[in-house]
Motif scaffolding. Structure first.
Motif, PDB file in Angstrom:
ATOM      1  N   CYS A   1      -9.603  68.358  29.623  1.00 54.63           N
ATOM      2  CA  CYS A   1      -9.615  69.701  29.589  1.00 54.63           C
ATOM      3  C   CYS A   1      -8.122  70.059  28.715  1.00 54.63           C
ATOM      4  O   CYS A   1      -8.533  71.090  28.371  1.00 54.63           O
ATOM      5  CB  CYS A   1      -9.111  70.070  31.189  1.00 54.63           C
TER       6      CYS A   1
ATOM      7  N   ARG B   1      -9.482  69.639  25.039  1.00 62.11           N
ATOM      8  CA  ARG B   1     -10.438  70.259  25.042  1.00 62.11           C
ATOM      9  C   ARG B   1      -9.834  72.100  24.812  1.00 62.11           C
ATOM     10  O   ARG B   1     -10.350  72.167  23.650  1.00 62.11           O
ATOM     11  CB  ARG B   1     -11.314  70.287  25.442  1.00 62.11           C
ATOM     12  N   GLU B   2      -9.264  72.162  25.848  1.00 63.90           N
ATOM     13  CA  GLU B   2      -8.946  73.591  25.403  1.00 63.90           C
ATOM     14  C   GLU B   2      -7.532  73.666  24.011  1.00 63.90           C
ATOM     15  O   GLU B   2      -7.985  75.014  23.323  1.00 63.90           O
ATOM     16  CB  GLU B   2      -8.122  74.487  26.166  1.00 63.90           C
TER      17      GLU B   2
ATOM     18  N   GLY C   1      -8.049  78.755  30.289  1.00 65.93           N
ATOM     19  CA  GLY C   1      -8.522  77.561  29.420  1.00 65.93           C
ATOM     20  C   GLY C   1      -6.590  77.358  29.027  1.00 65.93           C
ATOM     21  O   GLY C   1      -5.305  76.655  28.902  1.00 65.93           O
TER      22      GLY C   1
ATOM     23  N   MET D   1     -16.785  70.704  32.477  1.00 67.31           N
ATOM     24  CA  MET D   1     -15.990  70.577  32.116  1.00 67.31           C
ATOM     25  C   MET D   1     -15.044  71.704  32.353  1.00 67.31           C
ATOM     26  O   MET D   1     -14.250  72.884  32.560  1.00 67.31           O
ATOM     27  CB  MET D   1     -15.669  70.340  30.044  1.00 67.31           C
ATOM     28  N   ASP D   2     -16.359  72.462  31.494  1.00 67.78           N
ATOM     29  CA  ASP D   2     -16.213  73.775  31.849  1.00 67.78           C
ATOM     30  C   ASP D   2     -16.275  74.437  33.186  1.00 67.78           C
ATOM     31  O   ASP D   2     -14.759  75.737  34.019  1.00 67.78           O
ATOM     32  CB  ASP D   2     -17.837  75.368  31.819  1.00 67.78           C
TER      33      ASP D   2
ATOM     34  N   VAL E   1     -11.659  73.537  33.723  1.00 66.21           N
ATOM     35  CA  VAL E   1     -11.068  74.118  33.557  1.00 66.21           C
ATOM     36  C   VAL E   1     -10.555  75.917  34.424  1.00 66.21           C
ATOM     37  O   VAL E   1      -9.947  76.132  34.560  1.00 66.21           O
ATOM     38  CB  VAL E   1     -11.484  74.803  32.507  1.00 66.21           C
TER      39      VAL E   1
END
Length: 215
Positions: A64, A67-68, A107, A19-20, A23
């Motif tokens: 993404c 999450r952000e 993000g 995920m990091d 993003v």
């Protein structure tokens, strides 16, 4: 060797890595230009593994956004202490908002630039985040109105004003954060102070019953 290590990672850690990477890639390259190959390489895993864990590119991008958005909302809400005076609550929320966007530029790019320009379902995800922030800001401004006694004097007018002011304030914060992160002209604290001066000076007069009139 890198692949061997990734296989020993807990699922949650591996997903966070992917995920990091997603993003960062989406934020810097854009949704259309970003590829699953790039994301997999940056995360240090195989492309089939990205698909296995996070399915399609569209679902990965949606994940993404969620999450952000959740991280931004959590940062703003955590910064505001309910027992503080209304102006200090608003300042804390604004400072947290600008600090978070400055510390997570990829993000913010996903939320502010990419998600909004690629239609549904991405735009709907961002709209849901914005609605949640507007609701939170509405509560802060309503608290200020109650403290000033404005709501008791004219509850219907106060509610209408509060709703409009919350929309305007969130829109201004989004625009200012986009400019801040794109140009680097001001720090997060300076951006928060700029908007606080602009908003609170006007709010202060409104709470006193002073209103501008075109007549």
């Amino acid at each position: 060797m890198k692949g061997v290590k990734s296989k020993r990672m807990p699922r949650a850690v591996r997903e966070r890595q992917m995920m990091d990477a997603a993003v960062q890639t989406f934020g810097q390259r854009g949704y259309r230009a970003a590829s699953m190959d790039e994301i997999a390489e940056l995360a240090g895993v195989s492309k089939p593994l990205v698909y296995l864990y996070l399915n399609s590119k569209e679902e990965l991008f949606t994940a993404c956004i969620r999450r952000e958005a959740a991280a931004l909302i959590a940062a703003v809400e955590a910064a505001v202490e309910p027992g503080l005076p209304a102006d200090r609550q608003l300042w804390a929320g604004l400072a947290a908002f600008f600090t978070h966007t400055a510390e997570h530029p990829d993000g913010w790019a996903v939320l502010h630039q990419q998600a909004r320009t690629h239609g549904e379902p991405f735009a709907l995800e961002v709209a849901a985040m914005r609605d949640e922030i507007v609701t939170f800001v509405t509560g802060l401004i309503a608290t200020a109105a109650r403290e000033a006694g404005a709501a008791r004097q004219d509850p219907e007018l106060a509610d209408r004003d509060v709703a409009g002011l919350a929309q305007a304030l969130v829109g201004a914060a989004e625009s200012l954060a986009g400019w801040m992160n794109q140009t680097g002209a001001v720090s997060a604290k300076e951006a928060a102070a700029t908007l606080m001066n602009f908003a609170w000076m006007g709010l202060g007069e409104l709470m006193k019953g002073e209103r501008w009139s075109s007549r």
